[in-house]
Design a protein around this motif. Structure first.
Motif, mmCIF file in Angstrom:
data_model
loop_
_atom_site.group_PDB
_atom_site.id
_atom_site.type_symbol
_atom_site.label_atom_id
_atom_site.label_comp_id
_atom_site.label_asym_id
_atom_site.label_seq_id
_atom_site.Cartn_x
_atom_site.Cartn_y
_atom_site.Cartn_z
ATOM 1 N N VAL A 19 0.836 -1.199 0.000
ATOM 2 C CA VAL A 19 0.000 0.000 0.000
ATOM 3 C C VAL A 19 0.871 1.250 0.000
ATOM 4 C CG1 VAL A 19 -1.685 1.309 1.348
ATOM 5 C CG2 VAL A 19 -1.958 -1.145 1.082
ATOM 6 N N SER A 20 1.946 1.232 0.782
ATOM 7 C CA SER A 20 2.866 2.362 0.809
ATOM 8 C C SER A 20 3.481 2.612 -0.563
ATOM 9 C CB SER A 20 3.957 2.101 1.842
ATOM 10 O OG SER A 20 4.881 3.148 1.866
ATOM 11 N N LEU A 21 3.839 1.550 -1.257
ATOM 12 C CA LEU A 21 4.412 1.708 -2.600
ATOM 13 C C LEU A 21 3.397 2.260 -3.597
ATOM 14 C CD1 LEU A 21 6.614 -1.504 -2.827
ATOM 15 C CD2 LEU A 21 7.374 0.871 -2.547
ATOM 16 N N PHE A 22 2.128 1.888 -3.461
ATOM 17 C CA PHE A 22 1.095 2.469 -4.313
ATOM 18 C C PHE A 22 0.987 3.972 -4.086
ATOM 19 C CE2 PHE A 22 -0.791 -1.803 -4.975
ATOM 20 C CZ PHE A 22 -0.925 -1.736 -6.352
ATOM 21 N N PHE A 23 0.998 4.383 -2.812
ATOM 22 C CA PHE A 23 0.923 5.812 -2.523
ATOM 23 C C PHE A 23 2.154 6.540 -3.030
ATOM 24 C CE2 PHE A 23 -2.381 4.836 0.755
ATOM 25 C CZ PHE A 23 -3.355 5.677 0.237
ATOM 26 N N LEU A 24 3.321 5.907 -2.959
ATOM 27 C CA LEU A 24 4.528 6.528 -3.521
ATOM 28 C C LEU A 24 4.417 6.698 -5.030
ATOM 29 C CD1 LEU A 24 7.595 5.025 -1.634
ATOM 30 C CD2 LEU A 24 6.875 7.409 -1.737
ATOM 31 N N ARG A 25 3.826 5.729 -5.686
ATOM 32 C CA ARG A 25 3.641 5.846 -7.134
ATOM 33 C C ARG A 25 2.722 7.014 -7.471
ATOM 34 N NH1 ARG A 25 0.775 1.233 -10.528
ATOM 35 N NH2 ARG A 25 -0.984 2.171 -9.479
ATOM 36 N N TYR A 26 1.641 7.165 -6.703
ATOM 37 C CA TYR A 26 0.730 8.285 -6.939
ATOM 38 C C TYR A 26 1.420 9.613 -6.641
ATOM 39 C CZ TYR A 26 -2.935 4.749 -7.169
ATOM 40 O OH TYR A 26 -3.696 3.677 -7.492
ATOM 41 N N ARG A 33 1.679 16.202 -1.794
ATOM 42 C CA ARG A 33 2.214 15.731 -0.516
ATOM 43 C C ARG A 33 1.242 14.834 0.238
ATOM 44 N NH1 ARG A 33 4.675 20.693 2.661
ATOM 45 N NH2 ARG A 33 2.669 21.543 2.064
ATOM 46 N N PHE A 34 -0.023 14.911 -0.070
ATOM 47 C CA PHE A 34 -1.028 14.051 0.554
ATOM 48 C C PHE A 34 -0.625 12.578 0.408
ATOM 49 C CE2 PHE A 34 -4.973 11.604 0.170
ATOM 50 C CZ PHE A 34 -5.614 11.940 1.355
ATOM 51 N N PHE A 35 -0.246 12.194 -0.799
ATOM 52 C CA PHE A 35 0.150 10.807 -1.058
ATOM 53 C C PHE A 35 1.464 10.458 -0.374
ATOM 54 C CE2 PHE A 35 -2.445 11.722 -4.951
ATOM 55 C CZ PHE A 35 -3.520 10.947 -4.564
ATOM 56 N N LEU A 36 2.369 11.421 -0.284
ATOM 57 C CA LEU A 36 3.645 11.178 0.384
ATOM 58 C C LEU A 36 3.433 10.922 1.873
ATOM 59 C CD1 LEU A 36 6.699 11.042 0.029
ATOM 60 C CD2 LEU A 36 6.761 13.502 0.520
ATOM 61 N N TYR A 37 2.563 11.704 2.505
ATOM 62 C CA TYR A 37 2.258 11.498 3.918
ATOM 63 C C TYR A 37 1.632 10.130 4.156
ATOM 64 C CZ TYR A 37 3.152 16.434 4.992
ATOM 65 O OH TYR A 37 3.726 17.659 5.178
ATOM 66 N N ALA A 79 -1.880 15.213 6.674
ATOM 67 C CA ALA A 79 -2.218 15.136 5.254
ATOM 68 C C ALA A 79 -3.648 15.595 5.003
ATOM 69 C CB ALA A 79 -2.036 13.702 4.755
ATOM 70 N N ILE A 80 -4.567 15.145 5.839
ATOM 71 C CA ILE A 80 -5.969 15.537 5.671
ATOM 72 C C ILE A 80 -6.139 17.030 5.919
ATOM 73 C CG2 ILE A 80 -8.290 15.259 6.634
ATOM 74 C CD1 ILE A 80 -7.520 12.303 7.115
ATOM 75 N N TYR A 81 -5.471 17.549 6.949
ATOM 76 C CA TYR A 81 -5.574 18.980 7.249
ATOM 77 C C TYR A 81 -5.044 19.817 6.087
ATOM 78 C CZ TYR A 81 -4.566 23.516 9.249
ATOM 79 O OH TYR A 81 -4.486 24.861 9.456
ATOM 80 N N GLU A 82 -3.850 19.455 5.590
ATOM 81 C CA GLU A 82 -3.267 20.242 4.497
ATOM 82 C C GLU A 82 -4.102 20.161 3.229
ATOM 83 O OE1 GLU A 82 0.825 19.430 3.740
ATOM 84 O OE2 GLU A 82 1.468 20.301 5.643
ATOM 85 N N LYS A 83 -4.741 19.055 2.992
ATOM 86 C CA LYS A 83 -5.558 18.905 1.781
ATOM 87 C C LYS A 83 -6.838 19.742 1.872
ATOM 88 C CE LYS A 83 -5.845 16.730 -2.122
ATOM 89 N NZ LYS A 83 -4.888 16.957 -3.162
#
Length: 89
Positions: A19-26, A33-37, A79-83
């Motif tokens: 799952v972490s690798l999927f978010f890194l790909r996105y 940065r949402f996906f990075l967090y 991440a949610i706050y910044e988004k």
């Protein structure tokens, strides 16, 4: 002998890393940065599971595990706050 708990902990860690690798790909495709967090959060959760498997801890009550999870959940909240915060133009 590792046992069923060790095997399940490893399987959960593997799933969290995927799952972490999927978010890194996105994150790589959008640079949001949402996906990075979220990628960092799931990687920290995987680290917790690996540490639990290595230490063969009887319970997850040690403060180290709580601190790592607190950091992971804090990253999700950031991440949610910044988004969702308003943009100043």
């Amino acid at each position: 002998m590792i046992g069923l708990n060790g095997m399940l902990s490893g399987a959960i860690a593997m799933g969290l890393i995927v799952v972490s690798l999927f978010f890194l790909r996105y994150w790589r495709s959008t640079r949001d940065r949402f996906f990075l967090y979220f990628a960092a959060s799931f990687a920290l959760e995987a680290l917790t599971r690996v540490l639990l498997g290595i230490a063969a801890a009887k319970s997850e009550d040690a403060p180290l595990y709580y601190l790592i999870r607190l950091l992971a959940y804090g990253l999700i909240l950031i991440a949610i706050y910044e988004k969702n915060r308003g943009r100043k133009n």
